[in-house]
Scaffold this motif. Structure first.
Motif, mmCIF file in Angstrom:
data_model
loop_
_atom_site.group_PDB
_atom_site.id
_atom_site.type_symbol
_atom_site.label_atom_id
_atom_site.label_comp_id
_atom_site.label_asym_id
_atom_site.label_seq_id
_atom_site.Cartn_x
_atom_site.Cartn_y
_atom_site.Cartn_z
ATOM 1 N N PHE A 15 -78.655 90.789 -29.845
ATOM 2 C CA PHE A 15 -79.915 90.156 -30.200
ATOM 3 C C PHE A 15 -80.502 89.411 -29.006
ATOM 4 C CE2 PHE A 15 -78.509 90.202 -34.806
ATOM 5 C CZ PHE A 15 -79.444 91.153 -35.164
ATOM 6 N N ILE A 16 -79.652 88.759 -28.196
ATOM 7 C CA ILE A 16 -80.139 88.031 -27.027
ATOM 8 C C ILE A 16 -80.777 88.988 -26.021
ATOM 9 C CG2 ILE A 16 -79.414 86.712 -24.994
ATOM 10 C CD1 ILE A 16 -77.281 85.396 -26.792
ATOM 11 N N LEU A 17 -80.097 90.082 -25.741
ATOM 12 C CA LEU A 17 -80.618 91.042 -24.785
ATOM 13 C C LEU A 17 -81.905 91.685 -25.281
ATOM 14 C CD1 LEU A 17 -77.320 92.805 -23.652
ATOM 15 C CD2 LEU A 17 -78.711 91.191 -22.332
ATOM 16 N N MET A 18 -81.950 91.993 -26.578
ATOM 17 C CA MET A 18 -83.168 92.576 -27.141
ATOM 18 C C MET A 18 -84.329 91.597 -27.028
ATOM 19 S SD MET A 18 -81.582 94.443 -30.504
ATOM 20 C CE MET A 18 -83.090 95.109 -31.116
ATOM 21 N N SER A 19 -84.045 90.302 -27.268
ATOM 22 C CA SER A 19 -85.085 89.286 -27.180
ATOM 23 C C SER A 19 -85.617 89.192 -25.758
ATOM 24 C CB SER A 19 -84.528 87.931 -27.624
ATOM 25 O OG SER A 19 -84.120 87.974 -28.973
ATOM 26 N N MET A 20 -84.712 89.205 -24.779
ATOM 27 C CA MET A 20 -85.122 89.085 -23.391
ATOM 28 C C MET A 20 -85.994 90.270 -22.982
ATOM 29 S SD MET A 20 -81.555 87.782 -21.660
ATOM 30 C CE MET A 20 -82.179 88.022 -19.993
ATOM 31 N N PHE A 21 -85.663 91.434 -23.505
ATOM 32 C CA PHE A 21 -86.394 92.630 -23.109
ATOM 33 C C PHE A 21 -87.764 92.717 -23.762
ATOM 34 C CE2 PHE A 21 -87.617 97.063 -23.885
ATOM 35 C CZ PHE A 21 -87.695 97.525 -22.584
ATOM 36 N N PHE A 22 -87.805 92.414 -25.052
ATOM 37 C CA PHE A 22 -89.021 92.674 -25.813
ATOM 38 C C PHE A 22 -90.044 91.546 -25.761
ATOM 39 C CE2 PHE A 22 -86.268 95.753 -28.146
ATOM 40 C CZ PHE A 22 -87.024 96.882 -27.877
ATOM 41 N N LEU A 175 -81.262 97.638 -39.719
ATOM 42 C CA LEU A 175 -81.571 96.284 -39.286
ATOM 43 C C LEU A 175 -81.930 96.210 -37.801
ATOM 44 C CD1 LEU A 175 -81.782 93.286 -39.925
ATOM 45 C CD2 LEU A 175 -79.326 93.079 -39.465
ATOM 46 N N LEU A 176 -81.174 96.873 -36.936
ATOM 47 C CA LEU A 176 -81.458 96.775 -35.512
ATOM 48 C C LEU A 176 -82.821 97.360 -35.160
ATOM 49 C CD1 LEU A 176 -77.981 97.559 -33.899
ATOM 50 C CD2 LEU A 176 -79.028 95.345 -34.402
ATOM 51 N N THR A 177 -83.205 98.430 -35.850
ATOM 52 C CA THR A 177 -84.544 98.997 -35.646
ATOM 53 C C THR A 177 -85.609 98.017 -36.096
ATOM 54 O OG1 THR A 177 -83.734 101.259 -35.939
ATOM 55 C CG2 THR A 177 -86.084 100.899 -36.248
ATOM 56 N N LEU A 178 -85.385 97.386 -37.250
ATOM 57 C CA LEU A 178 -86.347 96.414 -37.760
ATOM 58 C C LEU A 178 -86.492 95.236 -36.802
ATOM 59 C CD1 LEU A 178 -85.222 96.382 -41.502
ATOM 60 C CD2 LEU A 178 -87.294 97.427 -40.577
ATOM 61 N N LEU A 187 -92.026 88.424 -31.913
ATOM 62 C CA LEU A 187 -91.559 87.697 -33.099
ATOM 63 C C LEU A 187 -90.036 87.706 -33.133
ATOM 64 C CD1 LEU A 187 -94.130 89.237 -35.596
ATOM 65 C CD2 LEU A 187 -94.191 86.922 -34.648
ATOM 66 N N SER A 188 -89.442 86.547 -33.357
ATOM 67 C CA SER A 188 -87.988 86.399 -33.320
ATOM 68 C C SER A 188 -87.333 86.911 -34.598
ATOM 69 C CB SER A 188 -87.633 84.922 -33.130
ATOM 70 O OG SER A 188 -87.977 84.190 -34.301
ATOM 71 N N VAL A 189 -86.019 86.915 -34.603
ATOM 72 C CA VAL A 189 -85.264 87.285 -35.797
ATOM 73 C C VAL A 189 -85.605 86.324 -36.933
ATOM 74 C CG1 VAL A 189 -82.957 87.486 -36.786
ATOM 75 C CG2 VAL A 189 -83.398 88.366 -34.489
ATOM 76 N N THR A 190 -85.709 85.034 -36.630
ATOM 77 C CA THR A 190 -86.086 84.059 -37.655
ATOM 78 C C THR A 190 -87.483 84.338 -38.182
ATOM 79 O OG1 THR A 190 -84.690 82.360 -36.647
ATOM 80 C CG2 THR A 190 -86.431 81.601 -38.127
ATOM 81 N N ASP A 191 -88.421 84.672 -37.293
ATOM 82 C CA ASP A 191 -89.765 85.045 -37.736
ATOM 83 C C ASP A 191 -89.706 86.242 -38.675
ATOM 84 O OD1 ASP A 191 -91.218 83.136 -36.172
ATOM 85 O OD2 ASP A 191 -90.995 84.405 -34.412
ATOM 86 N N MET A 192 -88.898 87.230 -38.325
ATOM 87 C CA MET A 192 -88.790 88.432 -39.133
ATOM 88 C C MET A 192 -88.349 88.111 -40.556
ATOM 89 S SD MET A 192 -86.307 91.784 -38.734
ATOM 90 C CE MET A 192 -84.870 90.865 -39.313
ATOM 91 N N VAL A 193 -87.282 87.356 -40.692
ATOM 92 C CA VAL A 193 -86.767 87.040 -42.028
ATOM 93 C C VAL A 193 -87.808 86.267 -42.826
ATOM 94 C CG1 VAL A 193 -84.965 85.878 -43.343
ATOM 95 C CG2 VAL A 193 -84.388 87.048 -41.204
ATOM 96 N N PHE A 286 -74.435 94.271 -39.323
ATOM 97 C CA PHE A 286 -75.123 93.709 -38.165
ATOM 98 C C PHE A 286 -75.921 92.452 -38.521
ATOM 99 C CE2 PHE A 286 -74.699 98.272 -37.302
ATOM 100 C CZ PHE A 286 -74.088 98.245 -36.051
ATOM 101 N N GLY A 287 -75.924 92.083 -39.804
ATOM 102 C CA GLY A 287 -76.788 91.008 -40.264
ATOM 103 C C GLY A 287 -76.164 89.634 -40.282
ATOM 104 N N ILE A 288 -75.322 89.316 -39.317
ATOM 105 C CA ILE A 288 -74.648 88.012 -39.309
ATOM 106 C C ILE A 288 -75.667 86.881 -39.217
ATOM 107 C CG2 ILE A 288 -73.047 86.546 -38.010
ATOM 108 C CD1 ILE A 288 -71.649 89.177 -37.143
#
Length: 338
Positions: A15-22, A175-178, A187-193, A286-288
Protein backbone atom coordinates in the motif's frame (compact mmCIF):
# COMPACT_ATOMS: atom_id res chain seq x y z
CA UNK A 1 -4.54 -16.44 11.44
CA UNK A 2 -0.78 -17.05 11.26
CA UNK A 3 -0.97 -16.89 7.49
CA UNK A 4 -2.71 -13.51 7.63
CA UNK A 5 -0.16 -12.14 10.13
CA UNK A 6 2.71 -13.22 7.92
CA UNK A 7 1.24 -11.18 5.09
CA UNK A 8 0.99 -7.99 7.15
CA UNK A 9 4.46 -6.50 6.44
CA UNK A 10 4.19 -7.29 2.74
CA UNK A 11 0.71 -5.80 2.39
CA UNK A 12 1.65 -2.70 4.34
CA UNK A 13 4.62 -2.09 2.06
CA UNK A 14 2.43 -2.76 -0.98
CA UNK A 15 0.00 0.00 0.00
CA UNK A 16 2.87 2.40 0.78
CA UNK A 17 4.56 1.81 -2.56
CA UNK A 18 1.27 2.12 -4.44
CA UNK A 19 0.58 5.41 -2.65
CA UNK A 20 4.00 6.79 -3.54
CA UNK A 21 3.55 5.86 -7.17
CA UNK A 22 -0.01 6.95 -7.76
CA UNK A 23 -0.65 10.01 -5.63
CA UNK A 24 1.94 12.07 -7.51
CA UNK A 25 -0.62 12.41 -10.34
CA UNK A 26 -3.04 14.34 -8.13
CA UNK A 27 -3.09 18.12 -8.49
CA UNK A 28 -4.85 20.32 -5.93
CA UNK A 29 -7.68 22.44 -7.31
CA UNK A 30 -6.32 25.83 -6.30
CA UNK A 31 -8.84 27.62 -8.51
CA UNK A 32 -11.78 26.54 -6.34
CA UNK A 33 -13.21 28.73 -3.58
CA UNK A 34 -16.24 28.84 -1.30
CA UNK A 35 -17.39 32.31 -2.39
CA UNK A 36 -17.00 31.93 -6.16
CA UNK A 37 -20.69 32.66 -6.83
CA UNK A 38 -21.21 35.08 -3.93
CA UNK A 39 -21.60 38.11 -6.22
CA UNK A 40 -22.22 36.56 -9.65
CA UNK A 41 -25.08 34.24 -8.59
CA UNK A 42 -25.87 34.61 -4.88
CA UNK A 43 -29.00 32.45 -5.11
CA UNK A 44 -27.24 29.49 -6.76
CA UNK A 45 -26.84 27.42 -3.59
CA UNK A 46 -30.44 27.93 -2.47
CA UNK A 47 -31.80 27.11 -5.95
CA UNK A 48 -29.91 23.83 -6.06
CA UNK A 49 -30.97 22.94 -2.51
CA UNK A 50 -34.64 23.70 -3.22
CA UNK A 51 -34.73 21.58 -6.35
CA UNK A 52 -32.95 18.71 -4.61
CA UNK A 53 -35.46 18.84 -1.77
CA UNK A 54 -38.27 18.40 -4.28
CA UNK A 55 -36.48 15.60 -6.14
CA UNK A 56 -35.63 13.58 -3.01
CA UNK A 57 -39.06 14.13 -1.49
CA UNK A 58 -40.62 12.74 -4.68
CA UNK A 59 -38.16 9.83 -4.89
CA UNK A 60 -35.76 9.17 -1.98
CA UNK A 61 -33.57 6.99 -4.23
CA UNK A 62 -32.67 10.12 -6.18
CA UNK A 63 -30.24 11.11 -3.41
CA UNK A 64 -28.07 8.10 -4.21
CA UNK A 65 -28.45 8.67 -7.95
CA UNK A 66 -27.15 12.25 -7.84
CA UNK A 67 -24.32 11.25 -5.50
CA UNK A 68 -23.31 8.49 -7.92
CA UNK A 69 -23.37 10.92 -10.85
CA UNK A 70 -20.88 13.16 -9.05
CA UNK A 71 -18.62 10.19 -8.24
CA UNK A 72 -18.64 8.92 -11.82
CA UNK A 73 -17.97 12.42 -13.09
CA UNK A 74 -14.93 12.98 -10.87
CA UNK A 75 -13.37 9.60 -11.65
CA UNK A 76 -13.20 10.36 -15.38
CA UNK A 77 -11.21 13.44 -16.46
CA UNK A 78 -11.76 15.01 -13.04
CA UNK A 79 -14.89 16.82 -11.84
CA UNK A 80 -15.77 18.55 -15.10
CA UNK A 81 -19.38 17.61 -15.90
CA UNK A 82 -18.26 15.25 -18.68
CA UNK A 83 -20.54 12.46 -17.44
CA UNK A 84 -23.56 14.62 -18.28
CA UNK A 85 -22.80 14.93 -22.01
CA UNK A 86 -25.03 13.10 -24.48
CA UNK A 87 -23.63 11.35 -27.54
CA UNK A 88 -23.46 13.45 -30.70
CA UNK A 89 -22.04 12.98 -34.18
CA UNK A 90 -18.70 14.31 -32.97
CA UNK A 91 -18.67 13.23 -29.31
CA UNK A 92 -18.75 9.72 -27.84
CA UNK A 93 -20.06 10.34 -24.33
CA UNK A 94 -19.52 8.47 -21.09
CA UNK A 95 -23.15 7.51 -20.52
CA UNK A 96 -22.92 4.54 -22.88
CA UNK A 97 -19.84 3.02 -21.20
CA UNK A 98 -20.50 -0.30 -19.49
CA UNK A 99 -20.12 1.14 -15.97
CA UNK A 100 -22.72 3.84 -16.70
CA UNK A 101 -25.18 2.28 -19.14
CA UNK A 102 -28.49 1.39 -17.46
CA UNK A 103 -26.93 2.46 -14.16
CA UNK A 104 -26.65 6.22 -14.00
CA UNK A 105 -29.83 8.23 -13.57
CA UNK A 106 -30.95 11.64 -12.37
CA UNK A 107 -30.08 13.52 -15.57
CA UNK A 108 -33.56 15.05 -15.70
CA UNK A 109 -33.08 16.44 -12.19
CA UNK A 110 -29.81 18.04 -13.31
CA UNK A 111 -31.61 19.51 -16.33
CA UNK A 112 -34.29 21.03 -14.12
CA UNK A 113 -31.77 22.58 -11.75
CA UNK A 114 -29.73 23.95 -14.65
CA UNK A 115 -32.81 25.55 -16.21
CA UNK A 116 -33.56 27.33 -12.93
CA UNK A 117 -29.96 28.52 -12.63
CA UNK A 118 -29.90 29.79 -16.21
CA UNK A 119 -33.10 31.76 -15.57
CA UNK A 120 -31.59 33.34 -12.46
CA UNK A 121 -28.04 33.99 -13.71
CA UNK A 122 -27.37 32.91 -17.31
CA UNK A 123 -23.97 31.47 -18.14
CA UNK A 124 -22.60 31.64 -14.61
CA UNK A 125 -22.93 28.30 -12.76
CA UNK A 126 -21.18 25.33 -14.35
CA UNK A 127 -22.77 21.90 -14.58
CA UNK A 128 -19.77 20.44 -12.75
CA UNK A 129 -20.35 22.77 -9.79
CA UNK A 130 -24.10 22.13 -9.91
CA UNK A 131 -23.44 18.40 -9.59
CA UNK A 132 -20.96 18.80 -6.73
CA UNK A 133 -23.37 20.96 -4.71
CA UNK A 134 -26.37 18.75 -5.51
CA UNK A 135 -24.46 15.67 -4.33
CA UNK A 136 -23.75 17.35 -0.98
CA UNK A 137 -27.40 18.34 -0.61
CA UNK A 138 -28.52 14.83 -1.57
CA UNK A 139 -26.52 13.39 1.33
CA UNK A 140 -27.85 15.94 3.82
CA UNK A 141 -31.46 15.34 2.78
CA UNK A 142 -31.26 11.64 3.72
CA UNK A 143 -29.56 12.16 7.06
CA UNK A 144 -25.90 12.48 6.11
CA UNK A 145 -23.26 15.07 7.02
CA UNK A 146 -22.76 18.61 5.74
CA UNK A 147 -19.57 19.84 4.10
CA UNK A 148 -18.55 23.05 2.38
CA UNK A 149 -18.27 22.62 -1.39
CA UNK A 150 -15.50 24.63 -3.06
CA UNK A 151 -16.71 25.84 -6.47
CA UNK A 152 -15.34 27.43 -9.62
CA UNK A 153 -15.07 24.37 -11.90
CA UNK A 154 -15.43 24.77 -15.64
CA UNK A 155 -17.33 22.29 -17.80
CA UNK A 156 -15.33 20.12 -20.14
CA UNK A 157 -15.92 20.30 -23.88
CA UNK A 158 -14.88 16.65 -24.15
CA UNK A 159 -15.80 13.30 -22.63
CA UNK A 160 -13.93 10.03 -22.32
CA UNK A 161 -15.75 6.82 -23.16
CA UNK A 162 -12.47 4.94 -22.64
CA UNK A 163 -11.92 6.55 -19.24
CA UNK A 164 -15.44 5.69 -18.15
CA UNK A 165 -14.82 2.09 -19.22
CA UNK A 166 -11.52 1.72 -17.35
CA UNK A 167 -11.25 4.20 -14.46
CA UNK A 168 -14.48 3.58 -12.57
CA UNK A 169 -14.35 0.72 -10.01
CA UNK A 170 -16.50 -2.29 -10.85
CA UNK A 171 -18.61 -4.62 -8.73
CA UNK A 172 -16.38 -7.69 -8.98
CA UNK A 173 -12.86 -6.30 -8.86
CA UNK A 174 -10.38 -7.38 -6.21
CA UNK A 175 -9.21 -5.15 -3.39
CA UNK A 176 -5.77 -4.28 -4.78
CA UNK A 177 -7.30 -3.22 -8.09
CA UNK A 178 -9.86 -1.10 -6.27
CA UNK A 179 -7.19 0.54 -4.12
CA UNK A 180 -5.09 1.34 -7.19
CA UNK A 181 -8.06 3.01 -8.91
CA UNK A 182 -8.53 5.34 -5.95
CA UNK A 183 -4.83 6.00 -5.43
CA UNK A 184 -4.34 7.05 -9.05
CA UNK A 185 -6.94 9.75 -8.42
CA UNK A 186 -5.06 10.96 -5.35
CA UNK A 187 -7.44 9.28 -2.91
CA UNK A 188 -6.07 7.22 -0.02
CA UNK A 189 -7.20 3.85 1.27
CA UNK A 190 -9.07 5.67 4.04
CA UNK A 191 -10.75 7.89 1.44
CA UNK A 192 -11.76 4.79 -0.50
CA UNK A 193 -13.46 3.09 2.44
CA UNK A 194 -15.26 6.28 3.45
CA UNK A 195 -16.44 7.05 -0.08
CA UNK A 196 -17.65 3.49 -0.66
CA UNK A 197 -19.70 4.11 2.49
CA UNK A 198 -22.02 6.04 0.18
CA UNK A 199 -23.46 2.59 -0.51
CA UNK A 200 -25.43 3.07 2.68
CA UNK A 201 -28.03 4.48 0.27
CA UNK A 202 -29.07 3.34 -3.18
CA UNK A 203 -29.46 0.05 -4.99
CA UNK A 204 -27.44 -2.30 -7.20
CA UNK A 205 -28.62 -4.13 -10.29
CA UNK A 206 -28.82 -7.91 -10.41
CA UNK A 207 -26.16 -8.01 -13.11
CA UNK A 208 -23.72 -6.47 -10.60
CA UNK A 209 -24.38 -8.87 -7.71
CA UNK A 210 -25.13 -12.12 -9.56
CA UNK A 211 -21.54 -13.33 -9.19
CA UNK A 212 -21.68 -12.52 -5.49
CA UNK A 213 -24.69 -14.74 -4.85
CA UNK A 214 -23.88 -17.64 -7.17
CA UNK A 215 -20.07 -17.74 -7.17
CA UNK A 216 -17.69 -19.38 -4.75
CA UNK A 217 -18.02 -16.93 -1.86
CA UNK A 218 -14.79 -17.97 -0.19
CA UNK A 219 -12.84 -17.26 -3.34
CA UNK A 220 -14.59 -14.06 -4.35
CA UNK A 221 -15.10 -12.44 -0.98
CA UNK A 222 -12.60 -13.86 1.50
CA UNK A 223 -12.97 -16.29 4.38
CA UNK A 224 -15.76 -14.37 6.14
CA UNK A 225 -17.71 -13.29 3.08
CA UNK A 226 -20.63 -15.75 3.27
CA UNK A 227 -24.11 -14.30 3.08
CA UNK A 228 -26.73 -15.31 5.60
CA UNK A 229 -29.03 -18.05 4.28
CA UNK A 230 -32.28 -16.02 4.46
CA UNK A 231 -30.69 -12.98 2.84
CA UNK A 232 -29.08 -15.12 0.15
CA UNK A 233 -32.38 -16.85 -0.67
CA UNK A 234 -34.10 -13.49 -1.03
CA UNK A 235 -31.42 -12.18 -3.36
CA UNK A 236 -31.57 -15.32 -5.49
CA UNK A 237 -35.33 -14.94 -5.83
CA UNK A 238 -34.74 -11.44 -7.21
CA UNK A 239 -31.78 -12.37 -9.38
CA UNK A 240 -31.92 -15.83 -11.01
CA UNK A 241 -28.74 -17.58 -12.06
CA UNK A 242 -29.89 -18.00 -15.67
CA UNK A 243 -29.11 -14.40 -16.54
CA UNK A 244 -32.67 -13.05 -16.47
CA UNK A 245 -33.76 -9.93 -14.57
CA UNK A 246 -30.40 -8.22 -15.00
CA UNK A 247 -31.90 -4.83 -14.24
CA UNK A 248 -33.79 -5.93 -11.13
CA UNK A 249 -32.42 -4.15 -8.08
CA UNK A 250 -31.72 -4.74 -4.42
CA UNK A 251 -30.75 -2.22 -1.74
CA UNK A 252 -27.02 -1.99 -1.02
CA UNK A 253 -27.93 -1.46 2.64
CA UNK A 254 -30.92 -3.65 3.38
CA UNK A 255 -31.40 -2.36 6.95
CA UNK A 256 -31.82 1.40 6.30
CA UNK A 257 -31.77 1.74 2.49
CA UNK A 258 -32.89 5.38 2.32
CA UNK A 259 -31.02 6.68 5.38
CA UNK A 260 -27.41 7.84 5.23
CA UNK A 261 -25.86 6.17 8.29
CA UNK A 262 -23.13 3.67 9.20
CA UNK A 263 -25.20 0.48 8.91
CA UNK A 264 -23.52 -0.37 5.60
CA UNK A 265 -20.28 -1.04 7.50
CA UNK A 266 -22.10 -3.20 10.03
CA UNK A 267 -23.41 -5.26 7.12
CA UNK A 268 -19.88 -5.72 5.77
CA UNK A 269 -18.72 -6.82 9.23
CA UNK A 270 -21.39 -9.55 9.11
CA UNK A 271 -20.16 -10.70 5.70
CA UNK A 272 -23.37 -9.63 3.97
CA UNK A 273 -22.16 -6.94 1.56
CA UNK A 274 -24.18 -7.08 -1.64
CA UNK A 275 -21.26 -6.45 -4.00
CA UNK A 276 -18.09 -8.48 -4.12
CA UNK A 277 -16.05 -5.28 -4.33
CA UNK A 278 -17.60 -3.96 -1.10
CA UNK A 279 -17.18 -7.17 0.85
CA UNK A 280 -13.59 -7.46 -0.37
CA UNK A 281 -12.69 -4.46 1.78
CA UNK A 282 -13.56 -6.44 4.90
CA UNK A 283 -13.06 -10.08 3.99
CA UNK A 284 -10.10 -10.16 1.61
CA UNK A 285 -6.80 -11.48 2.96
CA UNK A 286 -5.34 -8.24 1.60
CA UNK A 287 -7.82 -6.15 3.59
CA UNK A 288 -5.90 -5.78 6.86
CA UNK A 289 -6.00 -1.98 6.77
CA UNK A 290 -9.46 -1.65 5.24
CA UNK A 291 -10.98 -4.10 7.73
CA UNK A 292 -9.80 -1.98 10.66
CA UNK A 293 -11.29 1.14 9.09
CA UNK A 294 -14.61 -0.62 8.49
CA UNK A 295 -14.73 -1.85 12.08
CA UNK A 296 -14.15 1.70 13.30
CA UNK A 297 -16.92 3.15 11.12
CA UNK A 298 -19.30 0.34 12.09
CA UNK A 299 -18.85 1.32 15.73
CA UNK A 300 -18.57 5.11 15.37
CA UNK A 301 -20.92 6.89 12.93
CA UNK A 302 -19.37 10.27 13.75
CA UNK A 303 -15.95 9.03 12.60
CA UNK A 304 -17.51 7.88 9.32
CA UNK A 305 -19.38 11.16 8.79
CA UNK A 306 -16.27 13.24 9.44
CA UNK A 307 -14.09 11.24 7.06
CA UNK A 308 -16.81 11.03 4.40
CA UNK A 309 -17.13 14.83 4.41
CA UNK A 310 -13.37 15.29 4.13
CA UNK A 311 -13.07 12.67 1.39
CA UNK A 312 -15.92 14.17 -0.63
CA UNK A 313 -14.14 17.53 -0.65
CA UNK A 314 -10.93 15.79 -1.66
CA UNK A 315 -12.67 13.90 -4.47
CA UNK A 316 -14.40 17.07 -5.60
CA UNK A 317 -10.98 18.72 -5.92
CA UNK A 318 -9.76 16.23 -8.53
CA UNK A 319 -8.82 18.52 -11.36
CA UNK A 320 -9.14 18.63 -15.09
CA UNK A 321 -6.53 21.32 -15.91
CA UNK A 322 -7.53 21.29 -19.58
CA UNK A 323 -11.12 22.20 -18.74
CA UNK A 324 -10.03 25.04 -16.49
CA UNK A 325 -8.07 26.51 -19.40
CA UNK A 326 -10.34 25.77 -22.37
CA UNK A 327 -13.59 24.77 -20.68
CA UNK A 328 -16.86 26.63 -20.47
CA UNK A 329 -20.09 27.06 -18.55
CA UNK A 330 -22.59 25.01 -20.53
CA UNK A 331 -26.03 26.43 -21.25
CA UNK A 332 -27.36 22.87 -21.39
CA UNK A 333 -25.55 20.21 -19.34
CA UNK A 334 -26.12 17.60 -22.06
CA UNK A 335 -24.30 19.45 -24.85
CA UNK A 336 -21.27 21.70 -25.27
CA UNK A 337 -22.01 25.28 -26.22
CA UNK A 338 -22.20 26.08 -29.93
Amino acid sequence: MAHSSALTPFLGMTFILMSMFFTCTHVEAEYLSLDYYLKSCPKAISIIRSEMECAVREEPRMAASILRLHFHDCFVQGCDGSVLLDNTVTLHGEKSAEQNLNSLRGFEVVDKIKNKLESECPGIVSCADLLAIAARDAVILVGGPYWEVPVGRKDSRTASFVGASTDIPTANQGLLTLVSKFLVKGLSVTDMVALVGSHTIGVARCTNFRERIYGDFKLTSGMNGLLGAAYLNNLQSICPENGANGDKTSALDYTTPTLFDNSFFQILARGEGLLNSDQEMYSSLFGIETKKIIQRYAEDPNAFFKQFSDSMVKMGNITNPESQISGEVRENCRFINA
